[in-house]
Structures are given as structure tokens and as C-alpha cells.
Design an enzyme around this catalytic site. Structure first.
Site, PDB file in Angstrom:
ATOM      1  N   HIS A   1       2.968  -2.584  -1.327  1.00 17.15           N
ATOM      2  CA  HIS A   1       3.057  -2.666   0.133  1.00 17.15           C
ATOM      3  C   HIS A   1       1.948  -3.554   0.688  1.00 17.15           C
ATOM      4  O   HIS A   1       2.167  -4.318   1.631  1.00 17.15           O
ATOM      5  CB  HIS A   1       2.985  -1.275   0.754  1.00 17.15           C
ATOM      6  CG  HIS A   1       4.239  -0.489   0.584  1.00 17.15           C
ATOM      7  ND1 HIS A   1       4.892   0.082   1.649  1.00 17.15           N
ATOM      8  CD2 HIS A   1       4.983  -0.190  -0.506  1.00 17.15           C
ATOM      9  CE1 HIS A   1       5.978   0.710   1.221  1.00 17.15           C
ATOM     10  NE2 HIS A   1       6.042   0.556  -0.086  1.00 17.15           N
TER      11      HIS A   1
ATOM     12  N   VAL B   1       3.002  -7.837   2.342  1.00 15.00           N
ATOM     13  CA  VAL B   1       2.931  -8.102   3.775  1.00 15.00           C
ATOM     14  C   VAL B   1       2.393  -9.488   4.111  1.00 15.00           C
ATOM     15  O   VAL B   1       2.946 -10.185   4.943  1.00 15.00           O
ATOM     16  CB  VAL B   1       2.102  -7.021   4.496  1.00 15.00           C
ATOM     17  CG1 VAL B   1       1.826  -7.386   5.933  1.00 15.00           C
ATOM     18  CG2 VAL B   1       2.837  -5.697   4.423  1.00 15.00           C
TER      19      VAL B   1
ATOM     20  N   GLY C   1      -2.445 -11.802   1.476  1.00 13.65           N
ATOM     21  CA  GLY C   1      -1.838 -10.819   0.578  1.00 13.65           C
ATOM     22  C   GLY C   1      -2.816 -10.169  -0.383  1.00 13.65           C
ATOM     23  O   GLY C   1      -3.839 -10.730  -0.703  1.00 13.65           O
TER      24      GLY C   1
ATOM     25  N   ASP D   1      -4.937  -7.960   0.007  1.00 17.89           N
ATOM     26  CA  ASP D   1      -6.257  -8.046   0.635  1.00 17.89           C
ATOM     27  C   ASP D   1      -6.776  -6.704   1.147  1.00 17.89           C
ATOM     28  O   ASP D   1      -7.737  -6.657   1.897  1.00 17.89           O
ATOM     29  CB  ASP D   1      -6.219  -9.049   1.783  1.00 17.89           C
ATOM     30  CG  ASP D   1      -5.249  -8.651   2.891  1.00 17.89           C
ATOM     31  OD1 ASP D   1      -4.556  -7.621   2.762  1.00 17.89           O
ATOM     32  OD2 ASP D   1      -5.183  -9.391   3.892  1.00 17.89           O
TER      33      ASP D   1
ATOM     34  N   GLU E   1      -0.939  -1.822   9.441  1.00 19.85           N
ATOM     35  CA  GLU E   1       0.070  -1.681   8.382  1.00 19.85           C
ATOM     36  C   GLU E   1       0.185  -0.224   7.949  1.00 19.85           C
ATOM     37  O   GLU E   1       1.273   0.267   7.683  1.00 19.85           O
ATOM     38  CB  GLU E   1      -0.313  -2.519   7.160  1.00 19.85           C
ATOM     39  CG  GLU E   1      -0.292  -4.001   7.387  1.00 19.85           C
ATOM     40  CD  GLU E   1      -0.937  -4.755   6.244  1.00 19.85           C
ATOM     41  OE1 GLU E   1      -0.768  -4.358   5.067  1.00 19.85           O
ATOM     42  OE2 GLU E   1      -1.615  -5.760   6.519  1.00 19.85           O
TER      43      GLU E   1
END
EC number: 1.11.1.7
Length: 144
Positions: A4, A8, A14, A16, A30
Site C-alpha cells: 500500500h 501510492v 513511492g 517512502d 494515506e
């Protein structure tokens, strides 16, 4: 959780650890996005990160901690191991809308899933491998 996090912001940053960020500016993160509401283990990652920080402050990113925990969890369940390059930088941006728009829905048909994976530079093989049946992983038997 790692999937997940990485799915994103592919192409931007990414993987991260932006999934770990809490709301600070009023915009939902998120972590609060509907596709991520069933994710568990945030407290475990926080505990591991605290231990790492106590041993070597300011050296290891949350992104590396999340990636290493993911690898080690797979190994602990009898899956393969692999070398994990480190040195990721933690993300500073986390938007619920990006998770909602980019994480494939569990009810998505094959056309939708292939398109969403292709948008991230992934192919059908990646789709199959990343959507694999977690119940097929060996589970250690615990003594009763």
C-alpha cells in the site's frame, strides 16, 4: 502495508513510509484512506523504529524500517529472503486521495487491475505475484 505504501506514489517517490504519517494539516493521510483502514501493525513498526532510533539516532529512515520489516516478516513465515538496499528517504507528503485513486480495489475486475498495475509500470506477472494467496504461505505450527 508495504504494498500500500509503495503503490501510492510510484513514479514520484513511492516506498517512502508516507503510509505511516499522521494528519497534521487537516487533510486526511494515506493511513486514513478507505483502502488502508484494514491495515494493522502500525504500533509494531513504531516500536521497531523507536528501538532503531535509540541505537543509531537519525540514521535509518522509516521507509527502510518498513521495507526491512516486510522482508523479515516474509522470511519468518517461511518465504524467501533477499538483499534489501537501504538509503530510502522518508516521504513528507501523504494524501488520502492518492491512496484512494491508486490502490487497486479488492473488488476490481482483471481489466481494472491490469490497468492500475500498468499505470505503475507493472505487468501481469507482477499482478499475479503481488496478488498471490497469502494462505498458501507456510504457517509454523505452534505447540499446544
Amino acid at each position: 502495508m508495504h504494498f500500500h505504501d509503495c503503490f501510492v506514489r510510484v513514479g514520484k517517490q513511492g516506498c517512502d513510509a508516507s503510509i505511516l504519517l499522521n494528519t497534521t494539516s487537516g487533510e486526511q493521510t494515506e493511513r486514513q484512506s478507505p483502502p488502508n483502514l484494514s491495515l494493522r501493525g502500525f504500533d509494531f513498526i513504531d516500536r521497531v523504529k523507536s528501538l532503531v532510533e535509540a541505537a543509531c539516532p537519525g540514521v535509518v529512515s522509516c521507509a527502510d524500517v518498513l521495507t526491512l520489516i516486510t522482508r523479515d516478516s516474509i522470511v519468518a513465515m517461511g518465504g524467501p529472503s533477499w538483499k534489501v538496499p537501504t538509503g530510502r528517504r522518508d516521504g513528507l507528503i501523504s494524501r488520502s486521495s492518492e491512496a484512494l485513486n491508486n490502490i487497486p480495489p479488492p473488488f476490481g475486475n482483471i481489466t481494472t487491475l491490469r490497468t492500475m498495475f500498468a499505470n505503475q509500470g507493472l505487468d501481469l506477472t507482477d499482478l499475479v505475484l503481488l496478488s498471490g494467496n497469502v494462505y498458501a504461505l507456510p504457517v509454523p505450527q505452534l505447540p499446544l
